[in-house]
Design a protein around this motif. Structure first.
Motif, mmCIF file in Angstrom:
data_model
loop_
_atom_site.group_PDB
_atom_site.id
_atom_site.type_symbol
_atom_site.label_atom_id
_atom_site.label_comp_id
_atom_site.label_asym_id
_atom_site.label_seq_id
_atom_site.Cartn_x
_atom_site.Cartn_y
_atom_site.Cartn_z
ATOM 1 N N ARG A 35 3.950 -3.336 0.215
ATOM 2 C CA ARG A 35 2.590 -3.619 0.690
ATOM 3 C C ARG A 35 1.997 -2.396 1.381
ATOM 4 O O ARG A 35 0.818 -2.097 1.223
ATOM 5 N N ALA A 88 0.889 -0.047 -1.166
ATOM 6 C CA ALA A 88 -0.273 -0.554 -1.904
ATOM 7 C C ALA A 88 -1.536 -0.508 -1.059
ATOM 8 O O ALA A 88 -2.610 -0.854 -1.536
ATOM 9 N N GLY A 89 -1.389 -0.116 0.209
ATOM 10 C CA GLY A 89 -2.563 -0.083 1.088
ATOM 11 C C GLY A 89 -2.884 -1.448 1.652
ATOM 12 O O GLY A 89 -3.966 -1.681 2.172
ATOM 13 N N LEU A 108 -0.648 -3.263 -8.973
ATOM 14 C CA LEU A 108 0.312 -4.146 -8.321
ATOM 15 C C LEU A 108 0.607 -5.345 -9.211
ATOM 16 O O LEU A 108 -0.292 -5.938 -9.781
ATOM 17 N N LEU A 154 -0.867 -14.484 -10.475
ATOM 18 C CA LEU A 154 -2.208 -14.293 -9.908
ATOM 19 C C LEU A 154 -3.306 -14.277 -10.975
ATOM 20 O O LEU A 154 -4.285 -13.549 -10.863
ATOM 21 N N ARG A 190 -2.633 -6.987 -17.716
ATOM 22 C CA ARG A 190 -3.663 -6.654 -16.719
ATOM 23 C C ARG A 190 -3.282 -5.370 -15.974
ATOM 24 O O ARG A 190 -4.116 -4.500 -15.729
ATOM 25 N N GLU A 223 -5.199 -1.513 -16.063
ATOM 26 C CA GLU A 223 -5.612 -0.730 -14.903
ATOM 27 C C GLU A 223 -5.313 0.749 -15.121
ATOM 28 O O GLU A 223 -5.976 1.612 -14.563
ATOM 29 N N ARG A 275 -2.962 2.854 -14.150
ATOM 30 C CA ARG A 275 -2.774 3.641 -12.931
ATOM 31 C C ARG A 275 -1.415 4.327 -12.990
ATOM 32 O O ARG A 275 -0.460 3.756 -13.540
ATOM 33 N N TRP A 285 -4.772 -13.261 -4.429
ATOM 34 C CA TRP A 285 -5.909 -12.824 -5.244
ATOM 35 C C TRP A 285 -6.711 -11.737 -4.527
ATOM 36 O O TRP A 285 -7.149 -10.767 -5.127
ATOM 37 N N LEU A 304 -4.767 -8.522 -4.644
ATOM 38 C CA LEU A 304 -4.854 -7.937 -5.991
ATOM 39 C C LEU A 304 -6.207 -7.230 -6.151
ATOM 40 O O LEU A 304 -6.289 -6.088 -6.619
ATOM 41 N N ARG A 322 -8.073 -6.060 -3.866
ATOM 42 C CA ARG A 322 -8.151 -4.881 -2.998
ATOM 43 C C ARG A 322 -7.459 -3.694 -3.659
ATOM 44 O O ARG A 322 -7.984 -2.577 -3.655
ATOM 45 N N VAL A 323 -6.270 -3.937 -4.228
ATOM 46 C CA VAL A 323 -5.561 -2.863 -4.914
ATOM 47 C C VAL A 323 -6.383 -2.375 -6.104
ATOM 48 O O VAL A 323 -6.344 -1.203 -6.466
ATOM 49 N N MET A 324 -7.171 -3.277 -6.702
ATOM 50 C CA MET A 324 -8.020 -2.896 -7.837
ATOM 51 C C MET A 324 -9.307 -2.219 -7.384
ATOM 52 O O MET A 324 -10.172 -1.935 -8.208
#
Lengths: 244, 243
Positions: free
Chosen positions: A49, A52-53, A78, A84, A146, A150, A152, B145, B148, B150-152
């Protein structure tokens, strides 16, 4: 963009005065798959976490950064323990969630990209389905798609396969190892078999700190029934059971 | 038992109990008429009842639509802006401390005896349940959610409209279901306070003229209207947001 960065984290973390992990230091080499293995409650997810910021709730004294010194924000994808997926969006819309949330116009070539990615994870024929029409394994593949969309350089995995049955899990491990190759992957897991199959580097996180364990040579994913994989798995479990 | 059969059986049971109370209690017709005279009146006065039912249904639907729209907008404003939250939320709670019943005479004074004072009553009575159910849901987006997103690197406006609002629609739907039952109450109170049309007005009129059969007939129509509205709202919500 230059190649994927290494990840570096050093410091100590507390939540509301309660120590989550003591002073520790870990490195995840650039462009390779690192497994962070350890028992529940040892702070593995907190490490993820922080990188991941996320983790506003954590008081962290130290440094969580990319090896190249540039900020990590915008370079990280992530994949969490649960898929999710948004139940009101179909598979295609779920896969392109990042684009939708950032507000860039969906370009035409993105549509082609979606098809490619869905093809990679074997879900081309499910593109228009809603998540509730999919199995647990399929849903986690959508989550992987997904993550791939991204695009990344750094991918953080937080036990994403732990809720799957043994077969789906092994298939997801194969697929992820293939599709995420070349990115810097930090994979938090409590499953020794998983770490033995996927880790190009395996970090064992215990209350006492982090130990690096050298995995058998060769490319990943390692075969689940190869003697050296099973042997390594046994060794990891032994280290978990008999610390010190 | 299939659903229509269950409903028929329950209706029959209700009617039987009603008739039994009338017979066993030896109740005179001006206190509680039996099912038969009530349904006979319902049939003979159907034109009159229908005319008033249309008025009440219009009030209820307008109140429901406007109240739901206003509740939707308020909840989003509250969720999107901490300033709106700190200013409006106490007002919203305070407004609930005033019984809506007490406002009916004032609304009639301001908006007159026509349609709009009843629409306003229906609107006021459903505004809070809709706003509060939707706002609560907006503030309870699953944290996974949000992280997720936020990371995006989600844009704030997009996060609200593409994630928090759709995720909160089941909450809005439960607010609407409540509203479908409350809105007729608001309209009827409005009609009792001052009106020349509507089922509430008809019931008062019938009561005053000792036409108890007609009063009960109007009451049954009101109940059926409310049930139909609830069923329609429920079905719509189910189709749009899977429950």
């Amino acid at each position: 963009m230059s190649g994927p960065p290494a990840l570096h984290l050093a410091g100590r973390a507390t939540i509301e005065g309660r120590a989550i992990f003591g002073p520790l230091s870990l490195e995840a080499p650039a462009g390779e798959w690192t497994c962070l293995l350890g028992p529940s409650g040892v702070g593995k997810s907190t490490v993820l976490r922080l990188l991941a910021g996320l983790g506003d709730e954590v008081l962290f004294a130290g440094e969580a950064a990319a090896g190249d010194g540039a900020p990590l924000s915008g370079r990280v994808a992530l994949m969490a323990q649960t898929d999710l997926l948004m139940p009101w969006l179909d598979v295609t819309a779920n896969v392109t969630l990042g684009t939708r949330l950032r507000g860039r116009r969906a370009q035409r070539d993105r549509a082609l990209e979606v098809l490619e990615v869905l093809d990679c994870v074997g879900l081309s024929s499910h593109a228009a389905k809603r998540p509730n029409a999919l199995s647990g394994g399929q849903r986690q593949r959508v989550a992987l798609a997904r993550t791939l969309m991204e695009d990344r350089p750094v991918v953080l995995l937080d036990e994403p396969f732990s809720a799957l049955d043994a077969r789906s899990r092994a298939l997801m491990q194969d697929l992820s190892a293939e599709l995420l190759a070349g990115r810097t992957v930090l994979h938090v897991t409590h499953d020794t078999a998983e770490a033995a199959r996927l880790g190009q580097h395996v970090l064992l996180m215990m209350d006492g700190g982090i130990t690096s364990v050298t995995p058998p040579p060769g490319p990943i994913p390692r075969r689940y029934d190869a003697p050296e994989t099973l042997d390594f798995q046994g060794r990891l479990l032994r280290m978990l059971m008999e610390p010190g | 038992m299939t659903r229509p059969l269950r409903i028929a059986a329950a209706t029959l049971l209700g009617l039987t109990i009603w008739q039994a109370v009338v017979i066993l209690g030896e109740l005179p017709r001006f206190i509680l008429p039996g099912p038969h005279p009530v349904f006979a009146t319902l049939w003979t006065s159907r034109a009159l009842i229908a005319e008033h039912a249309v008025v009440t249904a219009t009030e209820v639907l307008l109140g429901l639509g406007l109240g739901a729209g206003l509740g939707f907008a308020s909840a989003i404003a509250l969720a999107a802006s901490p300033i709106a939250r700190s200013l409006l939320r106490p007002m919203l709670v305070f407004s609930q401390a005033i019984p809506v019943f007490a406002l009916a005479p004032i609304l009639t004074l301001w908006l007159g005896y026509g349609l709009w004072s009843k629409v306003a009553m229906a609107l006021l009575i459903i505004y809070f349940p809709v706003t509060s159910a939707f706002f609560d849901a907006l503030m309870r987006t699953p944290p996974g959610w949000l992280e997720l997103a936020r990371v995006m690197n989600a844009a704030p406006g997009r996060l609200l409209w593409r994630l928090r609002v759709p995720a909160a629609m089941p909450g809005f739907a439960s607010g609407l279901r409540l509203a479908a039952v409350y809105a007729p109450i608001g309209a009827i109170i409005g009609e009792w306070v001052g009106a020349s049309q509507g089922l509430g007005y008809l019931m008062l009129l019938a009561n005053g003229r000792a036409k108890i059969d007609l009063m009960f007939a109007a009451l049954i129509v009101l109940a059926v209207l409310t049930l139909a509205l609830h069923a329609a709202v429920d079905a719509t919500c189910r189709r749009l947001w899977d429950g």
